[in-house]
Design an enzyme around this catalytic site. Structure first.
Site, PDB file in Angstrom:
ATOM      1  N   CYS A  78       0.850  -1.197   0.000  1.00  0.00           N
ATOM      2  CA  CYS A  78       0.000   0.000   0.000  1.00  0.00           C
ATOM      3  C   CYS A  78       0.879   1.238   0.000  1.00  0.00           C
ATOM      4  O   CYS A  78       1.737   1.399   0.862  1.00  0.00           O
ATOM      5  CB  CYS A  78      -0.872  -0.050   1.256  1.00  0.00           C
ATOM      6  SG  CYS A  78      -1.484   1.522   1.807  1.00  0.00           S
ATOM      7  N   GLU A  79       0.665   2.100  -0.989  1.00  0.00           N
ATOM      8  CA  GLU A  79       1.556   3.251  -1.109  1.00  0.00           C
ATOM      9  C   GLU A  79       1.297   4.315  -0.043  1.00  0.00           C
ATOM     10  O   GLU A  79       2.104   5.212   0.147  1.00  0.00           O
ATOM     11  CB  GLU A  79       1.468   3.867  -2.504  1.00  0.00           C
ATOM     12  CG  GLU A  79       0.161   4.541  -2.828  1.00  0.00           C
ATOM     13  CD  GLU A  79       0.153   5.085  -4.259  1.00  0.00           C
ATOM     14  OE1 GLU A  79       1.004   4.702  -5.071  1.00  0.00           O
ATOM     15  OE2 GLU A  79      -0.730   5.904  -4.547  1.00  0.00           O
ATOM     16  N   HIS A  80       0.160   4.196   0.654  1.00  0.00           N
ATOM     17  CA  HIS A  80      -0.128   5.185   1.704  1.00  0.00           C
ATOM     18  C   HIS A  80       0.568   4.862   3.013  1.00  0.00           C
ATOM     19  O   HIS A  80       0.948   5.759   3.756  1.00  0.00           O
ATOM     20  CB  HIS A  80      -1.637   5.261   1.963  1.00  0.00           C
ATOM     21  CG  HIS A  80      -2.408   5.769   0.790  1.00  0.00           C
ATOM     22  ND1 HIS A  80      -3.677   5.369   0.498  1.00  0.00           N
ATOM     23  CD2 HIS A  80      -2.054   6.645  -0.176  1.00  0.00           C
ATOM     24  CE1 HIS A  80      -4.100   5.974  -0.599  1.00  0.00           C
ATOM     25  NE2 HIS A  80      -3.122   6.753  -1.031  1.00  0.00           N
ATOM     26  N   HIS A  81       0.665   3.571   3.322  1.00  0.00           N
ATOM     27  CA  HIS A  81       1.199   3.170   4.636  1.00  0.00           C
ATOM     28  C   HIS A  81       2.438   2.295   4.560  1.00  0.00           C
ATOM     29  O   HIS A  81       3.023   1.967   5.584  1.00  0.00           O
ATOM     30  CB  HIS A  81       0.120   2.417   5.430  1.00  0.00           C
ATOM     31  CG  HIS A  81      -1.101   3.251   5.730  1.00  0.00           C
ATOM     32  ND1 HIS A  81      -2.218   3.239   4.925  1.00  0.00           N
ATOM     33  CD2 HIS A  81      -1.358   4.124   6.738  1.00  0.00           C
ATOM     34  CE1 HIS A  81      -3.121   4.074   5.433  1.00  0.00           C
ATOM     35  NE2 HIS A  81      -2.631   4.622   6.526  1.00  0.00           N
ATOM     36  N   GLN A 120      -4.753  -0.466  -5.033  1.00  0.00           N
ATOM     37  CA  GLN A 120      -5.375  -1.641  -5.658  1.00  0.00           C
ATOM     38  C   GLN A 120      -6.033  -1.287  -6.998  1.00  0.00           C
ATOM     39  O   GLN A 120      -5.977  -2.072  -7.949  1.00  0.00           O
ATOM     40  CB  GLN A 120      -6.394  -2.251  -4.693  1.00  0.00           C
ATOM     41  CG  GLN A 120      -6.959  -3.553  -5.241  1.00  0.00           C
ATOM     42  CD  GLN A 120      -7.822  -4.285  -4.265  1.00  0.00           C
ATOM     43  OE1 GLN A 120      -7.615  -4.187  -3.054  1.00  0.00           O
ATOM     44  NE2 GLN A 120      -8.804  -5.014  -4.759  1.00  0.00           N
ATOM     45  N   HIS A 148      -6.210  -5.443   2.935  1.00  0.00           N
ATOM     46  CA  HIS A 148      -5.200  -4.398   3.157  1.00  0.00           C
ATOM     47  C   HIS A 148      -4.811  -4.398   4.631  1.00  0.00           C
ATOM     48  O   HIS A 148      -5.665  -4.142   5.493  1.00  0.00           O
ATOM     49  CB  HIS A 148      -5.776  -3.031   2.771  1.00  0.00           C
ATOM     50  CG  HIS A 148      -5.932  -2.864   1.294  1.00  0.00           C
ATOM     51  ND1 HIS A 148      -5.218  -1.945   0.570  1.00  0.00           N
ATOM     52  CD2 HIS A 148      -6.705  -3.534   0.397  1.00  0.00           C
ATOM     53  CE1 HIS A 148      -5.543  -2.038  -0.706  1.00  0.00           C
ATOM     54  NE2 HIS A 148      -6.444  -2.999  -0.839  1.00  0.00           N
ATOM     55  N   CYS A 150      -3.257  -2.304   6.189  1.00  0.00           N
ATOM     56  CA  CYS A 150      -3.459  -0.978   6.801  1.00  0.00           C
ATOM     57  C   CYS A 150      -4.880  -0.828   7.334  1.00  0.00           C
ATOM     58  O   CYS A 150      -5.149   0.056   8.140  1.00  0.00           O
ATOM     59  CB  CYS A 150      -3.119   0.151   5.823  1.00  0.00           C
ATOM     60  SG  CYS A 150      -4.188   0.218   4.373  1.00  0.00           S
TER      61      CYS A 150
HETATM   62  N1  LIG Z   1      -8.649   3.700  -2.822  1.00  0.00           N
HETATM   63  C1  LIG Z   1      -7.689   3.085  -2.134  1.00  0.00           C
HETATM   64  N2  LIG Z   1      -7.451   3.484  -0.875  1.00  0.00           N
HETATM   65  C2  LIG Z   1      -6.493   2.837  -0.197  1.00  0.00           C
HETATM   66  C3  LIG Z   1      -5.738   1.795  -0.725  1.00  0.00           C
HETATM   67  N3  LIG Z   1      -4.859   1.366   0.227  1.00  0.00           N
HETATM   68  C4  LIG Z   1      -5.089   2.136   1.301  1.00  0.00           C
HETATM   69  N4  LIG Z   1      -6.065   3.046   1.069  1.00  0.00           N
HETATM   70  C5  LIG Z   1      -6.699   4.067   1.910  1.00  0.00           C
HETATM   71  O1  LIG Z   1      -5.939   5.256   1.896  1.00  0.00           O
HETATM   72  C6  LIG Z   1      -6.525   6.094   2.875  1.00  0.00           C
HETATM   73  C7  LIG Z   1      -5.486   7.010   3.470  1.00  0.00           C
HETATM   74  O2  LIG Z   1      -6.203   7.846   4.325  1.00  0.00           O
HETATM   75  P1  LIG Z   1      -5.562   8.953   5.262  1.00  0.00           P
HETATM   76  O3  LIG Z   1      -6.686   9.601   6.038  1.00  0.00           O
HETATM   77  O4  LIG Z   1      -4.656   9.829   4.461  1.00  0.00           O
HETATM   78  O5  LIG Z   1      -4.617   8.092   6.205  1.00  0.00           O
HETATM   79  P2  LIG Z   1      -4.877   7.540   7.676  1.00  0.00           P
HETATM   80  O6  LIG Z   1      -5.045   8.692   8.626  1.00  0.00           O
HETATM   81  O7  LIG Z   1      -3.784   6.585   8.022  1.00  0.00           O
HETATM   82  O8  LIG Z   1      -6.280   6.814   7.491  1.00  0.00           O
HETATM   83  P3  LIG Z   1      -6.920   5.522   8.203  1.00  0.00           P
HETATM   84  O9  LIG Z   1      -6.420   4.318   7.462  1.00  0.00           O
HETATM   85  O10 LIG Z   1      -8.420   5.716   8.032  1.00  0.00           O
HETATM   86  O11 LIG Z   1      -6.464   5.535   9.647  1.00  0.00           O
HETATM   87  C8  LIG Z   1      -7.187   5.140   3.873  1.00  0.00           C
HETATM   88  O12 LIG Z   1      -8.581   5.317   3.761  1.00  0.00           O
HETATM   89  C9  LIG Z   1      -6.804   3.744   3.356  1.00  0.00           C
HETATM   90  O13 LIG Z   1      -7.784   2.747   3.615  1.00  0.00           O
HETATM   91  C10 LIG Z   1      -6.013   1.402  -2.059  1.00  0.00           C
HETATM   92  O14 LIG Z   1      -5.398   0.499  -2.645  1.00  0.00           O
HETATM   93  N5  LIG Z   1      -7.004   2.072  -2.711  1.00  0.00           N
HETATM   94 ZN   LIG Z   2      -2.673   1.643   3.443  1.00  0.00          ZN
END
Ligand SMILES: Nc1nc2c(ncn2[C@@H]2O[C@H](COP(=O)(O)OP(=O)(O)OP(=O)(O)O)[C@@H](O)[C@H]2O)c(=O)[nH]1
Ligand SMILES: [Zn+2]
Length: 188
Positions: A78-81, A120, A148, A150
């Site tokens: 996951c590129e966010h986490h 994804q 996921h 995360c």
């Molecule tokens: N659309 C999409 N979202 C993703 C994917 N992987 C992770 N995410 C989402 O990316 C979002 C990042 O949200 P942020 O609010 O910036 O980060 P955060 O504070 O860590 O959010 P939470 O996960 O809700 O605690 C989250 O809702 C994740 O579930 C993916 O492959 N596709």
């Molecule tokens: Zn994530």
């Protein structure tokens, strides 16, 4: 395409260990920056690849029906986490022009595109698009289902929840019957 700079990763991991108050010199951790650097080189190896090259393996075969490789397991990040998302991809195409590719090459495409920081949705779309581009088939369909971490191990903490994404191109987009055939084949 850039190669992974392992020295930079080692330095960064050392800083993370220090930042969480750990002793990076203790026995269990002293090789960790190097291990993580090697691991990142492995799990992000797709960044240095063009997934399309795998599809240069083609055979002449007058098959104009659907070909499905289902349940292809993958691990992506996951590129966010920067934690894994793990699941299965189902890939189908309908060849055109008497050209089919090696079955393993479809799995290699999934693997290559998964081994990058990903979303994804993008993983799903890129698999479909590279197959369309390289094989020029009558159509492509991709379904990806994944958990996921995360969403499981942190944050909202919903282990077991699955995200399902799809991308359909060509005949799979135009014909509900073709889509239904694909869906029935991946269900069994
Ligand atoms: N659309 C999409 N979202 C993703 C994917 N992987 C992770 N995410 C989402 O990316 C979002 C990042 O949200 P942020 O609010 O910036 O980060 P955060 O504070 O860590 O959010 P939470 O996960 O809700 O605690 C989250 O809702 C994740 O579930 C993916 O492959 N596709
Ligand atoms: Zn994530």
């Amino acid at each position: 395409m850039q190669l992974i700079e392992q020295a930079k990763i080692r330095e960064a991991v050392l800083m993370i260990l220090e930042a969480i108050g750990e002793d990076p010199e203790r026995e269990g951790l002293k090789d960790t920056p190097d291990r993580v650097a090697r691991m990142y080189a492995e799990i992000f190896s797709g960044l240095a690849e063009d997934a399309g090259v795998y599809l240069e393996c083609v055979f002449t075969e007058e098959h104009e029906e659907m070909i499905v490789v289902k349940d292809i397991p993958f691990y992506s990040t996951c590129e966010h986490h920067l934690v894994p998302f793990i699941g299965k991809a189902h890939v189908a195409y309908i060849p055109a022009g008497g050209k089919v590719t090696g079955l393993s090459k479809l799995a290699r495409v999934v693997e290559s595109i998964a081994r990058r920081p990903q979303l994804q949705e993008r993983l799903t779309r890129e698999i479909a698009d590279v197959i369309m581009k390289k094989l020029n088939p009558q159509g492509v369909a991709v379904v990806v289902e994944a958990e996921h971490l995360c969403m499981s191990m942190r944050g909202i903490k919903k282990p077991g929840s699955k995200t399902v994404t799809s991308a359909v191109r060509g005949l799979f987009r135009k014909s509900a019957k073709t889509r239904a055939e694909f869906l029935s084949l991946i269900k069994t």
